[in-house]
Design a protein around this motif. Structure first.
Motif, PDB file in Angstrom:
ATOM      1  N   ASN A 171     -67.578  33.099  -0.046  1.00 26.67           N
ATOM      2  CA  ASN A 171     -67.986  33.974   1.053  1.00 26.67           C
ATOM      3  C   ASN A 171     -69.350  34.604   0.799  1.00 26.67           C
ATOM      4  O   ASN A 171     -70.127  34.819   1.736  1.00 26.67           O
ATOM      5  CB  ASN A 171     -66.903  35.017   1.317  1.00 26.67           C
ATOM      6  CG  ASN A 171     -65.633  34.375   1.858  1.00 26.67           C
ATOM      7  OD1 ASN A 171     -65.642  33.219   2.270  1.00 26.67           O
ATOM      8  ND2 ASN A 171     -64.536  35.111   1.865  1.00 26.67           N
ATOM      9  N   HIS A 172     -69.660  34.898  -0.454  1.00 28.90           N
ATOM     10  CA  HIS A 172     -71.005  35.389  -0.770  1.00 28.90           C
ATOM     11  C   HIS A 172     -72.053  34.306  -0.526  1.00 28.90           C
ATOM     12  O   HIS A 172     -73.154  34.601  -0.050  1.00 28.90           O
ATOM     13  CB  HIS A 172     -71.075  35.884  -2.213  1.00 28.90           C
ATOM     14  CG  HIS A 172     -70.705  37.327  -2.363  1.00 28.90           C
ATOM     15  ND1 HIS A 172     -71.591  38.350  -2.119  1.00 28.90           N
ATOM     16  CD2 HIS A 172     -69.535  37.920  -2.712  1.00 28.90           C
ATOM     17  CE1 HIS A 172     -71.000  39.514  -2.325  1.00 28.90           C
ATOM     18  NE2 HIS A 172     -69.743  39.280  -2.677  1.00 28.90           N
ATOM     19  N   ARG A 173     -71.731  33.053  -0.839  1.00 28.70           N
ATOM     20  CA  ARG A 173     -72.681  31.968  -0.559  1.00 28.70           C
ATOM     21  C   ARG A 173     -72.960  31.880   0.942  1.00 28.70           C
ATOM     22  O   ARG A 173     -74.101  31.703   1.364  1.00 28.70           O
ATOM     23  CB  ARG A 173     -72.123  30.620  -1.056  1.00 28.70           C
ATOM     24  CG  ARG A 173     -72.191  30.414  -2.540  1.00 28.70           C
ATOM     25  CD  ARG A 173     -71.981  28.949  -2.914  1.00 28.70           C
ATOM     26  NE  ARG A 173     -70.683  28.440  -2.482  1.00 28.70           N
ATOM     27  CZ  ARG A 173     -69.554  28.535  -3.181  1.00 28.70           C
ATOM     28  NH1 ARG A 173     -69.559  29.148  -4.364  1.00 28.70           N
ATOM     29  NH2 ARG A 173     -68.437  28.021  -2.734  1.00 28.70           N
ATOM     30  N   ASN A 174     -71.917  32.017   1.747  1.00 25.06           N
ATOM     31  CA  ASN A 174     -72.095  31.961   3.195  1.00 25.06           C
ATOM     32  C   ASN A 174     -72.920  33.142   3.699  1.00 25.06           C
ATOM     33  O   ASN A 174     -73.732  33.007   4.620  1.00 25.06           O
ATOM     34  CB  ASN A 174     -70.737  31.941   3.892  1.00 25.06           C
ATOM     35  CG  ASN A 174     -69.972  30.647   3.662  1.00 25.06           C
ATOM     36  OD1 ASN A 174     -70.554  29.634   3.272  1.00 25.06           O
ATOM     37  ND2 ASN A 174     -68.675  30.672   3.895  1.00 25.06           N
ATOM     38  N   GLY A 175     -72.709  34.303   3.092  1.00 25.24           N
ATOM     39  CA  GLY A 175     -73.427  35.501   3.519  1.00 25.24           C
ATOM     40  C   GLY A 175     -74.920  35.432   3.284  1.00 25.24           C
ATOM     41  O   GLY A 175     -75.687  36.133   3.958  1.00 25.24           O
ATOM     42  N   ALA A 280     -62.881  29.049  11.097  1.00 28.31           N
ATOM     43  CA  ALA A 280     -62.057  30.249  11.192  1.00 28.31           C
ATOM     44  C   ALA A 280     -62.718  31.419  10.477  1.00 28.31           C
ATOM     45  O   ALA A 280     -63.375  31.249   9.445  1.00 28.31           O
ATOM     46  CB  ALA A 280     -60.666  29.996  10.596  1.00 28.31           C
ATOM     47  N   GLU A 281     -62.534  32.601  11.049  1.00 32.73           N
ATOM     48  CA  GLU A 281     -62.936  33.853  10.424  1.00 32.73           C
ATOM     49  C   GLU A 281     -61.661  34.627  10.095  1.00 32.73           C
ATOM     50  O   GLU A 281     -60.894  34.994  11.002  1.00 32.73           O
ATOM     51  CB  GLU A 281     -63.819  34.673  11.367  1.00 32.73           C
ATOM     52  CG  GLU A 281     -65.224  34.148  11.527  1.00 32.73           C
ATOM     53  CD  GLU A 281     -66.098  34.403  10.310  1.00 32.73           C
ATOM     54  OE1 GLU A 281     -66.275  35.577   9.920  1.00 32.73           O
ATOM     55  OE2 GLU A 281     -66.617  33.421   9.734  1.00 32.73           O
ATOM     56  N   LEU A 282     -61.413  34.852   8.802  1.00 36.99           N
ATOM     57  CA  LEU A 282     -60.219  35.557   8.352  1.00 36.99           C
ATOM     58  C   LEU A 282     -60.598  36.893   7.727  1.00 36.99           C
ATOM     59  O   LEU A 282     -61.713  37.081   7.242  1.00 36.99           O
ATOM     60  CB  LEU A 282     -59.435  34.699   7.349  1.00 36.99           C
ATOM     61  CG  LEU A 282     -59.027  33.307   7.847  1.00 36.99           C
ATOM     62  CD1 LEU A 282     -58.179  32.593   6.792  1.00 36.99           C
ATOM     63  CD2 LEU A 282     -58.285  33.375   9.182  1.00 36.99           C
ATOM     64  N   GLY A 328     -67.760  36.595   5.817  1.00 35.84           N
ATOM     65  CA  GLY A 328     -66.519  37.367   5.812  1.00 35.84           C
ATOM     66  C   GLY A 328     -66.760  38.848   5.603  1.00 35.84           C
ATOM     67  O   GLY A 328     -67.903  39.298   5.453  1.00 35.84           O
ATOM     68  N   LEU A 329     -65.702  39.623   5.589  1.00 33.83           N
ATOM     69  CA  LEU A 329     -65.825  41.046   5.304  1.00 33.83           C
ATOM     70  C   LEU A 329     -66.397  41.245   3.911  1.00 33.83           C
ATOM     71  O   LEU A 329     -67.075  42.223   3.631  1.00 33.83           O
ATOM     72  CB  LEU A 329     -64.463  41.735   5.399  1.00 33.83           C
ATOM     73  CG  LEU A 329     -63.951  42.099   6.789  1.00 33.83           C
ATOM     74  CD1 LEU A 329     -63.830  40.889   7.699  1.00 33.83           C
ATOM     75  CD2 LEU A 329     -62.604  42.819   6.695  1.00 33.83           C
ATOM     76  N   LYS A 330     -66.131  40.295   3.031  1.00 34.15           N
ATOM     77  CA  LYS A 330     -66.525  40.392   1.633  1.00 34.15           C
ATOM     78  C   LYS A 330     -68.036  40.501   1.468  1.00 34.15           C
ATOM     79  O   LYS A 330     -68.525  41.294   0.675  1.00 34.15           O
ATOM     80  CB  LYS A 330     -66.000  39.156   0.885  1.00 34.15           C
ATOM     81  CG  LYS A 330     -66.323  39.115  -0.585  1.00 34.15           C
ATOM     82  CD  LYS A 330     -65.539  40.166  -1.342  1.00 34.15           C
ATOM     83  CE  LYS A 330     -66.146  40.459  -2.674  1.00 34.15           C
ATOM     84  NZ  LYS A 330     -67.471  41.085  -2.592  1.00 34.15           N
ATOM     85  N   SER A 331     -68.785  39.697   2.212  1.00 37.83           N
ATOM     86  CA  SER A 331     -70.237  39.684   2.092  1.00 37.83           C
ATOM     87  C   SER A 331     -70.919  40.331   3.294  1.00 37.83           C
ATOM     88  O   SER A 331     -71.893  41.061   3.149  1.00 37.83           O
ATOM     89  CB  SER A 331     -70.729  38.235   1.933  1.00 37.83           C
ATOM     90  OG  SER A 331     -72.129  38.165   1.950  1.00 37.83           O
ATOM     91  N   LYS A 332     -70.390  40.049   4.479  1.00 35.07           N
ATOM     92  CA  LYS A 332     -70.975  40.588   5.714  1.00 35.07           C
ATOM     93  C   LYS A 332     -70.804  42.096   5.788  1.00 35.07           C
ATOM     94  O   LYS A 332     -71.668  42.808   6.297  1.00 35.07           O
ATOM     95  CB  LYS A 332     -70.310  39.916   6.908  1.00 35.07           C
ATOM     96  CG  LYS A 332     -70.796  40.379   8.268  1.00 35.07           C
ATOM     97  CD  LYS A 332     -70.039  39.636   9.361  1.00 35.07           C
ATOM     98  CE  LYS A 332     -68.546  39.864   9.257  1.00 35.07           C
ATOM     99  NZ  LYS A 332     -67.766  39.000  10.147  1.00 35.07           N
ATOM    100  N   GLY A 333     -69.663  42.607   5.276  1.00 40.85           N
ATOM    101  CA  GLY A 333     -69.361  44.026   5.341  1.00 40.85           C
ATOM    102  C   GLY A 333     -68.180  44.306   6.247  1.00 40.85           C
ATOM    103  O   GLY A 333     -67.757  43.446   7.021  1.00 40.85           O
ATOM    104  N   HIS A 334     -67.660  45.538   6.166  1.00 44.44           N
ATOM    105  CA  HIS A 334     -66.437  45.887   6.890  1.00 44.44           C
ATOM    106  C   HIS A 334     -66.542  47.272   7.528  1.00 44.44           C
ATOM    107  O   HIS A 334     -65.890  48.215   7.098  1.00 44.44           O
ATOM    108  CB  HIS A 334     -65.249  45.824   5.925  1.00 44.44           C
ATOM    109  CG  HIS A 334     -63.913  46.079   6.545  1.00 44.44           C
ATOM    110  ND1 HIS A 334     -63.637  45.856   7.881  1.00 44.44           N
ATOM    111  CD2 HIS A 334     -62.755  46.558   5.993  1.00 44.44           C
ATOM    112  CE1 HIS A 334     -62.378  46.164   8.118  1.00 44.44           C
ATOM    113  NE2 HIS A 334     -61.820  46.607   7.006  1.00 44.44           N
ATOM    114  N   PRO A 335     -67.368  47.414   8.587  1.00 48.36           N
ATOM    115  CA  PRO A 335     -67.337  48.657   9.366  1.00 48.36           C
ATOM    116  C   PRO A 335     -66.096  48.599  10.257  1.00 48.36           C
ATOM    117  O   PRO A 335     -66.048  47.840  11.214  1.00 48.36           O
ATOM    118  CB  PRO A 335     -68.637  48.605  10.177  1.00 48.36           C
ATOM    119  CG  PRO A 335     -69.011  47.164  10.239  1.00 48.36           C
ATOM    120  CD  PRO A 335     -68.332  46.450   9.110  1.00 48.36           C
ATOM    121  N   LEU A 336     -65.088  49.358   9.924  1.00 50.59           N
ATOM    122  CA  LEU A 336     -63.716  49.151  10.385  1.00 50.59           C
ATOM    123  C   LEU A 336     -63.577  48.718  11.840  1.00 50.59           C
ATOM    124  O   LEU A 336     -62.968  47.693  12.137  1.00 50.59           O
ATOM    125  CB  LEU A 336     -62.910  50.428  10.138  1.00 50.59           C
ATOM    126  CG  LEU A 336     -62.862  50.879   8.671  1.00 50.59           C
ATOM    127  CD1 LEU A 336     -62.316  52.296   8.565  1.00 50.59           C
ATOM    128  CD2 LEU A 336     -62.011  49.922   7.846  1.00 50.59           C
TER     129      LEU A 336
END
Length: 386
Positions: A171-175, A280-282, A328-336
């Motif tokens: 996911n970091h590679r994709n980010g 898919a986005e999980l 993903g949330l892992k690299s893109k971030g997670h603003p709830l």
């Protein structure tokens, strides 16, 4: 019911947005989304704002009413949608319902959260409020649930600890190729495995960051969509479901019932099967959740998701089912409140061929947005218009 289309999408820069507050972020995404579709605020019948905790984080409520004013969308009906960390997916469901029912011809959904100005302890406490009071009073947090579940999964299915690191590294590679992602930097497996322990066996890089950001989608009937765009996306299936609020009451902690049931509903409505999904986005708030959603949605048998990841099945450029091409949330971030909407933005861009260096060959996409630790879930299936 009317067929529901999406004709515009936008996403702000995710990360630490100093000087930008929740209303600034929402307006930024909303205006850009309207512009993307060639529409304006006066075209809207409904406006939904996905947001979990603007009051707790910023002391501001009524953000949906303020946003209607800022977008020039009066007298559109407006509503704030709060379903904890699945608020974005719940907003997609609400926006879909408004169009499908015929109550609205055009509905804008904007999701957002402003979080980074609070301390880590304050943020953790706000997020922990989604747990059941019986758990909260004992200091139980979502990371602790993730750690217990990860240990159970690894031991029960004989999965190596490295398998979770493979998810984070992918996911970091994709980010790296997502210009709006919070972290645009690759991280290798060794660095992940050597990072500090947070909730054993999970380490720092198994968790998503605290994030500011906003994302938006513009919904309308397919008949209206044809007036605005040649390329658009149709929502072919969507459903939401819940699981026990007290996590320890679940029969099997490695099965998320809300994922299973919402997936069944979405696939049943769409007429598609898991094998038909191209991208898919999980909801990888924790790396272990990517495995649990893959299995709950039928992409893998129970206890087998880690093997598919090891084989490269979920890789963006070479895999049969690229997962979290956005980072993903892992690299893109997670603003709830924004995360579920941002998942939809990525699938929309993939299906209309505007994902840039992240682009994969896709006609059907899926996103799964999880609230709490699987307490509530929304699964959405979209397809490119034919």
């Amino acid at each position: 019911m009317q067929d529901v289309a999406i004709i515009g999408a936008s996403m702000t820069q995710f990360g630490q947005r100093d000087g930008a507050w929740i209303l600034d972020l929402l307006a930024e995404a909303g205006l850009e989304c309207l512009s993307d579709a060639g529409a304006d605020g006066g075209d809207l019948d409904h406006l939904y704002v996905s947001n979990m905790a603007s009051g707790e984080f910023e002391g501001m409520t009524g953000v949906m009413n303020a946003l209607v004013h800022d977008l020039g969308a009066m007298p559109a009906y407006t509503q704030r949608v709060d379903q904890t960390s699945s608020s974005g997916g719940a907003g997609m469901y609400a926006a879909w319902q408004s169009i499908a029912s015929g109550a609205s011809e055009m509905t804008l959904l904007v999701g957002g959260e402003k979080m980074t100005h609070r301390t880590t302890a304050e943020t953790t406490d706000i997020i922990a409020s989604v747990t059941h009071p019986a758990e909260y009073k004992h200091g139980v947090t979502l990371p602790s649930f993730a750690g217990v579940t990860a240990r159970n999964y690894l031991e029960r299915f004989d999965a190596p600890r490295e398998s979770l690191a493979w998810v984070a590294a992918k996911n970091h590679r994709n980010g790296v190729d997502n210009p709006h992602a919070q972290f645009q930097k690759a991280v290798d497996v060794e660095t992940i495995l050597e990072s500090p322990i947070i909730a054993d066996p999970l380490r720092l890089y198994d968790f998503c960051p605290v994030t500011d950001g906003s994302a938006a989608l513009l919904f309308c009937s397919e008949a209206v969509a044809r007036e605005y765009a040649d390329d658009y996306v149709v929502v072919s299936g969507i459903d939401g479901a819940t699981d026990t609020h007290v996590v320890h009451e679940r029969e099997d902690p490695t099965v998320m019932g809300g994922v299973v049931e919402s997936g069944k509903g979405a696939f049943g409505m769409s007429g598609y099967e898991p094998d038909d999904v191209d991208v898919a986005e999980l909801h990888d708030m924790f790396t272990i959740l990517e495995f649990l959603q893959m299995e709950g949605l039928g992409f893998a048998e129970q206890g087998e998701a880690w093997k598919l990841v090891e084989e490269g099945y979920t890789e963006r450029d070479t895999g049969e089912l690229p997962i979290n091409t956005s980072g993903g949330l892992k690299s893109k971030g997670h603003p709830l409140g924004a995360s579920g909407v941002a998942q939809g933005v990525e699938i929309y861009e993939q299906l209309i061929g505007e994902a840039g260096p992240r682009q994969v060959d896709a006609d059907v996409g899926l996103c799964c947005n999880v609230g709490g630790f699987g307490n509530c879930v929304i699964t959405t299936i979209m397809e490119a218009a034919r």
